[in-house]
Scaffold this motif. Sequence first.
Motif, PDB file in Angstrom:
ATOM      1  N   GLY A  31       0.788  -1.223   0.000  1.00 26.28           N
ATOM      2  CA  GLY A  31       0.000   0.000   0.000  1.00 26.28           C
ATOM      3  C   GLY A  31       0.820   1.274   0.000  1.00 26.28           C
ATOM      4  N   VAL A  32       1.916   1.289   0.727  1.00 25.21           N
ATOM      5  CA  VAL A  32       2.741   2.500   0.792  1.00 25.21           C
ATOM      6  C   VAL A  32       3.269   2.854  -0.593  1.00 25.21           C
ATOM      7  CG1 VAL A  32       4.857   3.488   1.748  1.00 25.21           C
ATOM      8  CG2 VAL A  32       3.366   2.109   3.195  1.00 25.21           C
ATOM      9  N   SER A  33       3.813   1.877  -1.277  1.00 29.49           N
ATOM     10  CA  SER A  33       4.341   2.119  -2.618  1.00 29.49           C
ATOM     11  C   SER A  33       3.233   2.550  -3.575  1.00 29.49           C
ATOM     12  CB  SER A  33       5.027   0.868  -3.165  1.00 29.49           C
ATOM     13  OG  SER A  33       6.154   0.551  -2.392  1.00 29.49           O
ATOM     14  N   LEU A  34       2.081   1.940  -3.469  1.00 31.57           N
ATOM     15  CA  LEU A  34       0.986   2.263  -4.380  1.00 31.57           C
ATOM     16  C   LEU A  34       0.473   3.682  -4.179  1.00 31.57           C
ATOM     17  CD1 LEU A  34      -0.928  -1.121  -4.232  1.00 31.57           C
ATOM     18  CD2 LEU A  34       0.511  -0.272  -6.083  1.00 31.57           C
ATOM     19  N   VAL A  35       0.362   4.110  -2.940  1.00 25.26           N
ATOM     20  CA  VAL A  35      -0.114   5.469  -2.681  1.00 25.26           C
ATOM     21  C   VAL A  35       0.920   6.486  -3.157  1.00 25.26           C
ATOM     22  CG1 VAL A  35      -0.657   7.116  -0.833  1.00 25.26           C
ATOM     23  CG2 VAL A  35      -1.657   4.835  -0.800  1.00 25.26           C
ATOM     24  N   MET A 153      12.555  -1.775  -5.169  1.00 25.65           N
ATOM     25  CA  MET A 153      11.197  -1.246  -5.314  1.00 25.65           C
ATOM     26  C   MET A 153      11.046   0.055  -4.521  1.00 25.65           C
ATOM     27  SD  MET A 153       8.723  -4.615  -5.726  1.00 25.65           S
ATOM     28  CE  MET A 153       8.020  -4.420  -4.188  1.00 25.65           C
ATOM     29  N   PHE A 154      11.711   0.146  -3.389  1.00 24.59           N
ATOM     30  CA  PHE A 154      11.708   1.378  -2.602  1.00 24.59           C
ATOM     31  C   PHE A 154      12.322   2.520  -3.406  1.00 24.59           C
ATOM     32  CE2 PHE A 154      13.773   4.246   0.422  1.00 24.59           C
ATOM     33  CZ  PHE A 154      12.734   4.532   1.289  1.00 24.59           C
ATOM     34  N   ALA A 155      13.453   2.248  -4.043  1.00 20.92           N
ATOM     35  CA  ALA A 155      14.122   3.271  -4.849  1.00 20.92           C
ATOM     36  C   ALA A 155      13.256   3.706  -6.018  1.00 20.92           C
ATOM     37  CB  ALA A 155      15.464   2.751  -5.355  1.00 20.92           C
ATOM     38  N   VAL A 156      12.628   2.766  -6.692  1.00 21.60           N
ATOM     39  CA  VAL A 156      11.766   3.087  -7.837  1.00 21.60           C
ATOM     40  C   VAL A 156      10.528   3.850  -7.382  1.00 21.60           C
ATOM     41  CG1 VAL A 156      10.293   2.045  -9.613  1.00 21.60           C
ATOM     42  CG2 VAL A 156      12.613   1.206  -9.276  1.00 21.60           C
ATOM     43  N   THR A 157      10.016   3.536  -6.210  1.00 14.78           N
ATOM     44  CA  THR A 157       8.828   4.208  -5.693  1.00 14.78           C
ATOM     45  C   THR A 157       9.110   5.672  -5.377  1.00 14.78           C
ATOM     46  OG1 THR A 157       7.914   2.183  -4.766  1.00 14.78           O
ATOM     47  CG2 THR A 157       7.146   4.240  -3.819  1.00 14.78           C
ATOM     48  N   PHE A 158      10.203   5.940  -4.702  1.00 14.97           N
ATOM     49  CA  PHE A 158      10.465   7.305  -4.238  1.00 14.97           C
ATOM     50  C   PHE A 158      11.125   8.196  -5.278  1.00 14.97           C
ATOM     51  CE2 PHE A 158       9.629   5.344  -0.179  1.00 14.97           C
ATOM     52  CZ  PHE A 158       8.853   6.316   0.423  1.00 14.97           C
ATOM     53  N   ASP A 159      12.004   7.642  -6.099  1.00 14.71           N
ATOM     54  CA  ASP A 159      12.671   8.461  -7.115  1.00 14.71           C
ATOM     55  C   ASP A 159      13.063   7.560  -8.277  1.00 14.71           C
ATOM     56  OD1 ASP A 159      13.976  10.348  -8.595  1.00 14.71           O
ATOM     57  OD2 ASP A 159      15.345  10.977  -6.994  1.00 14.71           O
TER      58      ASP A 159
END
Length: 186
Positions: A31-35, A153-159
């Motif tokens: 959910g965090v990544s999706l939002v 995935m964290f890196a792709v999500t944020f930047d």
Amino acid sequence: MAYLANMFSYTFMVRALIVGLLVSLCAALLGVSLVLKRYSMIGDGLSHVGFGALAVASVLGASELGVAIPVVVVAAILLLRLSSSAAIKGDAAIALISTGSLALGVSVTSGMNTDVMNFLFGSILAMSQSDVTLSIILSACVLTLFVLFYCRMFAVTFDEGFARATGANAGLYNTLLACLTAVTIV
């Protein structure tokens, strides 16, 4: 305390607890990544795609989950591609696919004796042992893949630009996120 012990003496309650905990853990992690990627409505959209797939499977007499899982995964990937390459972004693309799928599901099931609305508003208490087993296996796969590829995935999500600059295949990790979300929704 005796009330809880009595409640969990029933097999269907234990099944519901196990599946509910696993699905909520998967949904919370994704959910965090999706939002942050502006896909907050993807759960609603993909559930409507799942409804359409279940309706078509019912009409064809096919395995409901055997049809729904691949159809929802393809829809999630299509949503990802549509919103990244077109003028329609994020939640607008989800709304477009969602309403189309819901319309397909309703039009296919009109005149049927089977109430396919049970698929859309089903009960976690009515799950069979095979449904529980499938849910445990799919949840374990989602959690394992999320943990293994969390940093990327964290890196792709944020930047996403930074992730691409460091050599990460952003398209692959966006697709992985879409597939994990689709499996969790189904």
